[in-house]
Design a protein around this motif. Structure first.
Motif, PDB file in Angstrom:
ATOM      1  N   ASP A  95      53.495 -24.154  19.719  1.00 22.31           N
ATOM      2  CA  ASP A  95      55.389 -24.568  19.654  1.00 22.31           C
ATOM      3  C   ASP A  95      55.860 -22.585  19.170  1.00 22.31           C
ATOM      4  OD1 ASP A  95      53.689 -24.514  17.533  1.00 22.31           O
ATOM      5  OD2 ASP A  95      54.494 -25.989  16.425  1.00 22.31           O
ATOM      6  N   TYR A  96      54.844 -22.445  19.458  1.00 19.30           N
ATOM      7  CA  TYR A  96      55.082 -20.019  18.598  1.00 19.30           C
ATOM      8  C   TYR A  96      56.272 -20.352  20.073  1.00 19.30           C
ATOM      9  CZ  TYR A  96      52.910 -19.491  14.826  1.00 19.30           C
ATOM     10  OH  TYR A  96      52.289 -19.909  12.964  1.00 19.30           O
ATOM     11  N   GLN A  97      57.463 -19.632  19.768  1.00 21.99           N
ATOM     12  CA  GLN A  97      58.102 -18.785  20.872  1.00 21.99           C
ATOM     13  C   GLN A  97      57.812 -17.391  21.693  1.00 21.99           C
ATOM     14  OE1 GLN A  97      61.992 -19.303  20.449  1.00 21.99           O
ATOM     15  NE2 GLN A  97      62.550 -18.379  22.096  1.00 21.99           N
ATOM     16  N   LEU A  98      57.814 -17.153  22.795  1.00 14.60           N
ATOM     17  CA  LEU A  98      57.450 -16.180  23.383  1.00 14.60           C
ATOM     18  C   LEU A  98      58.321 -15.328  23.194  1.00 14.60           C
ATOM     19  CD1 LEU A  98      55.541 -13.648  23.736  1.00 14.60           C
ATOM     20  CD2 LEU A  98      56.256 -14.896  26.502  1.00 14.60           C
ATOM     21  N   PHE A  99      58.559 -13.447  22.242  1.00 12.95           N
ATOM     22  CA  PHE A  99      59.377 -12.891  22.792  1.00 12.95           C
ATOM     23  C   PHE A  99      59.177 -11.927  23.572  1.00 12.95           C
ATOM     24  CE2 PHE A  99      61.138 -15.694  19.537  1.00 12.95           C
ATOM     25  CZ  PHE A  99      62.416 -15.421  19.164  1.00 12.95           C
ATOM     26  N   PRO A 100      59.054 -11.390  24.573  1.00 12.79           N
ATOM     27  CA  PRO A 100      58.755 -10.436  25.025  1.00 12.79           C
ATOM     28  C   PRO A 100      58.538  -8.936  25.079  1.00 12.79           C
ATOM     29  CG  PRO A 100      59.626 -11.944  26.892  1.00 12.79           C
ATOM     30  CD  PRO A 100      60.391 -12.494  25.777  1.00 12.79           C
ATOM     31  N   GLY A 101      57.529  -8.550  24.316  1.00 15.03           N
ATOM     32  CA  GLY A 101      57.302  -6.940  24.029  1.00 15.03           C
ATOM     33  C   GLY A 101      57.539  -7.119  22.566  1.00 15.03           C
ATOM     34  N   VAL A 102      58.006  -8.167  21.762  1.00 13.54           N
ATOM     35  CA  VAL A 102      57.676  -8.097  20.395  1.00 13.54           C
ATOM     36  C   VAL A 102      56.482  -9.287  19.782  1.00 13.54           C
ATOM     37  CG1 VAL A 102      59.299  -9.201  18.194  1.00 13.54           C
ATOM     38  CG2 VAL A 102      60.166  -8.051  20.247  1.00 13.54           C
ATOM     39  N   GLY A 103      56.800 -10.349  20.549  1.00 12.04           N
ATOM     40  CA  GLY A 103      55.544 -10.974  19.957  1.00 12.04           C
ATOM     41  C   GLY A 103      55.720 -12.739  19.834  1.00 12.04           C
ATOM     42  N   TYR A 104      54.701 -13.276  18.979  1.00  9.03           N
ATOM     43  CA  TYR A 104      54.834 -15.330  19.437  1.00  9.03           C
ATOM     44  C   TYR A 104      55.263 -15.380  18.409  1.00  9.03           C
ATOM     45  CZ  TYR A 104      52.872 -15.403  23.380  1.00  9.03           C
ATOM     46  OH  TYR A 104      51.882 -15.013  24.898  1.00  9.03           O
ATOM     47  N   TYR A 105      56.942 -15.668  17.807  1.00 14.18           N
ATOM     48  CA  TYR A 105      57.028 -16.614  16.641  1.00 14.18           C
ATOM     49  C   TYR A 105      56.701 -17.516  16.162  1.00 14.18           C
ATOM     50  CZ  TYR A 105      57.451 -11.956  16.175  1.00 14.18           C
ATOM     51  OH  TYR A 105      56.981 -10.698  16.450  1.00 14.18           O
ATOM     52  N   LYS A 106      57.270 -18.536  15.221  1.00 16.46           N
ATOM     53  CA  LYS A 106      57.281 -19.780  14.759  1.00 16.46           C
ATOM     54  C   LYS A 106      58.630 -20.421  13.403  1.00 16.46           C
ATOM     55  CE  LYS A 106      56.360 -24.645  13.891  1.00 16.46           C
ATOM     56  NZ  LYS A 106      55.044 -25.670  13.975  1.00 16.46           N
ATOM     57  N   PHE A 107      59.816 -20.605  13.489  1.00 17.19           N
ATOM     58  CA  PHE A 107      60.380 -20.796  12.288  1.00 17.19           C
ATOM     59  C   PHE A 107      60.257 -21.787  11.719  1.00 17.19           C
ATOM     60  CE2 PHE A 107      65.387 -21.078  10.928  1.00 17.19           C
ATOM     61  CZ  PHE A 107      64.762 -20.804   9.524  1.00 17.19           C
ATOM     62  N   HIS A 108      59.729 -21.839  10.839  1.00 13.84           N
ATOM     63  CA  HIS A 108      59.531 -22.904   9.882  1.00 13.84           C
ATOM     64  C   HIS A 108      60.876 -24.256   9.480  1.00 13.84           C
ATOM     65  CE1 HIS A 108      55.446 -24.181  10.626  1.00 13.84           C
ATOM     66  NE2 HIS A 108      55.078 -22.646  11.057  1.00 13.84           N
ATOM     67  N   THR A 109      61.176 -24.751   9.597  1.00 11.59           N
ATOM     68  CA  THR A 109      62.719 -25.335   8.732  1.00 11.59           C
ATOM     69  C   THR A 109      62.463 -26.668   8.163  1.00 11.59           C
ATOM     70  OG1 THR A 109      63.093 -27.133  10.836  1.00 11.59           O
ATOM     71  CG2 THR A 109      63.799 -24.941  10.654  1.00 11.59           C
ATOM     72  N   ALA A 110      60.231 -26.807   8.268  1.00 14.03           N
ATOM     73  CA  ALA A 110      60.749 -28.174   6.961  1.00 14.03           C
ATOM     74  C   ALA A 110      59.562 -27.734   5.799  1.00 14.03           C
ATOM     75  CB  ALA A 110      59.411 -28.562   7.913  1.00 14.03           C
ATOM     76  N   LEU A 111      61.046 -27.669   4.647  1.00 13.00           N
ATOM     77  CA  LEU A 111      60.435 -25.672   4.071  1.00 13.00           C
ATOM     78  C   LEU A 111      59.288 -25.919   3.131  1.00 13.00           C
ATOM     79  CD1 LEU A 111      63.223 -27.286   1.676  1.00 13.00           C
ATOM     80  CD2 LEU A 111      63.221 -25.976   3.529  1.00 13.00           C
ATOM     81  N   ALA A 112      58.473 -25.156   3.136  1.00 13.30           N
ATOM     82  CA  ALA A 112      57.039 -24.556   1.750  1.00 13.30           C
ATOM     83  C   ALA A 112      57.025 -24.460   0.641  1.00 13.30           C
ATOM     84  CB  ALA A 112      57.098 -23.437   2.776  1.00 13.30           C
ATOM     85  N   ASN A 113      56.538 -25.259   0.108  1.00 10.27           N
ATOM     86  CA  ASN A 113      56.461 -25.331  -1.653  1.00 10.27           C
ATOM     87  C   ASN A 113      56.084 -24.418  -2.326  1.00 10.27           C
ATOM     88  OD1 ASN A 113      56.690 -27.160  -4.048  1.00 10.27           O
ATOM     89  ND2 ASN A 113      54.467 -27.853  -3.602  1.00 10.27           N
ATOM     90  N   GLY A 114      56.675 -22.815  -1.724  1.00 12.49           N
ATOM     91  CA  GLY A 114      56.902 -21.701  -2.670  1.00 12.49           C
ATOM     92  C   GLY A 114      55.692 -21.009  -1.179  1.00 12.49           C
ATOM     93  N   PHE A 115      56.048 -19.463  -1.998  1.00 17.11           N
ATOM     94  CA  PHE A 115      55.566 -18.319  -0.770  1.00 17.11           C
ATOM     95  C   PHE A 115      53.902 -18.820  -0.534  1.00 17.11           C
ATOM     96  CE2 PHE A 115      53.509 -14.355  -0.136  1.00 17.11           C
ATOM     97  CZ  PHE A 115      54.508 -13.283   1.026  1.00 17.11           C
ATOM     98  N   GLU A 116      52.888 -19.467  -1.292  1.00 17.65           N
ATOM     99  CA  GLU A 116      51.358 -19.210  -0.976  1.00 17.65           C
ATOM    100  C   GLU A 116      51.560 -20.242   0.192  1.00 17.65           C
ATOM    101  OE1 GLU A 116      49.454 -16.879  -1.508  1.00 17.65           O
ATOM    102  OE2 GLU A 116      50.262 -15.828  -3.310  1.00 17.65           O
ATOM    103  N   ASP A 117      52.535 -21.766  -0.514  1.00 17.46           N
ATOM    104  CA  ASP A 117      52.556 -22.583   0.972  1.00 17.46           C
ATOM    105  C   ASP A 117      52.308 -22.562   2.243  1.00 17.46           C
ATOM    106  OD1 ASP A 117      52.078 -25.348   1.441  1.00 17.46           O
ATOM    107  OD2 ASP A 117      54.016 -25.430   1.330  1.00 17.46           O
TER     108      ASP A 117
END
Length: 233
Positions: A95-117
């Motif tokens: 489920d990571y999206q490839l952006f050619p020449g840049v890399g693979y990314y994923k936007f987690h819209t399910a909220l994290a419980n803080g920075f460490e999480d």
């Protein structure tokens, strides 16, 4: 008079055979064999070599193999040490999206419980919190953010991989590198970072693509990027 001689360790061949079998399920077995050998050449220099062979289905294509050799001496006796570590990278998440020449990314819209999480969840996927290194990477995050309107997310911020938790005002990436060295330091608006209420020590990105400091305990979406160093030979 007793003549004392220092004996040098003469290594003609040293072979270490390691076989590890990991049973992932009844149908899938993974086995690799690592052979390490060491010898001294005609000039007296020690040479170490390592090879890795793999068998089985669904075995990662790329491995990291690190070999180190050292020599110590105590009371006139020399000892030779040879060690190796083989690291199997995680599979690239589908489920990571490839952006050619840049890399693979994923936007987690399910909220994290803080920075460490957020950081932990990225690591569990074989990646890390995104670090913006260029204008192109900034545009990637902005593009992913734009797919989810503010009315859906209920926030304009998302965690990314930098902070100033060690010393206020000295921002570093999650790998300890100065933020100034990343290649991108555009803040979301004039006056940022502002350490609002003296409680904003973690990094975030605005939906406009600019950086911002924010509270580490916030419940926010977050960006992960896949660690491309796994794919290096």
């Amino acid at each position: 008079m007793i003549e004392r001689r220092t004996s040098f360790l003469a290594i003609t061949a040293l072979a270490i055979l390691i076989s590890i079998q990991e049973v992932m399920s009844i149908e899938v077995n993974k086995t690799f064999t690592m052979i390490i050998s060491s010898r001294k050449n005609q000039t007296g220099h020690s040479i170490s070599q390592a090879s890795l062979s793999k068998e089985g289905s669904k075995i990662p294509k790329h491995w990291k193999l690190k070999v180190e050799q050292t020599m110590t001496e105590y009371a006139g006796i020399q000892s030779f040490h040879l060690g190796a570590v083989a690291i199997a990278p995680p599979q690239l998440p589908a489920d990571y999206q490839l952006f050619p020449g840049v890399g693979y990314y994923k936007f987690h819209t399910a909220l994290a419980n803080g920075f460490e999480d957020a950081s932990s969840r990225c690591a569990n996927e074989g990646g890390h919190l995104a670090i913006v290194n260029s204008e192109a990477e900034h545009q990637v995050l902005q593009t992913l953010f734009a797919k989810h309107p503010e009315s859906e997310l209920k926030t304009v911020w998302a965690f990314v991989g930098f902070h100033d938790r060690l010393k206020e005002g000295e921002f570093v990436t999650i790998f300890g590198q100065p933020l100034q060295s990343t290649g991108f330091t555009r803040w979301s608006s004039p006056g940022q970072p502002d350490d609002y209420n003296k409680a904003e020590d973690c990094g975030s990105v605005h939906r406009n693509g600019g950086l911002n400091d924010i509270g580490c305990g916030g419940k926010l979406p977050f960006f992960c990027e896949y660690d491309l160093s796994w794919t290096e030979n």
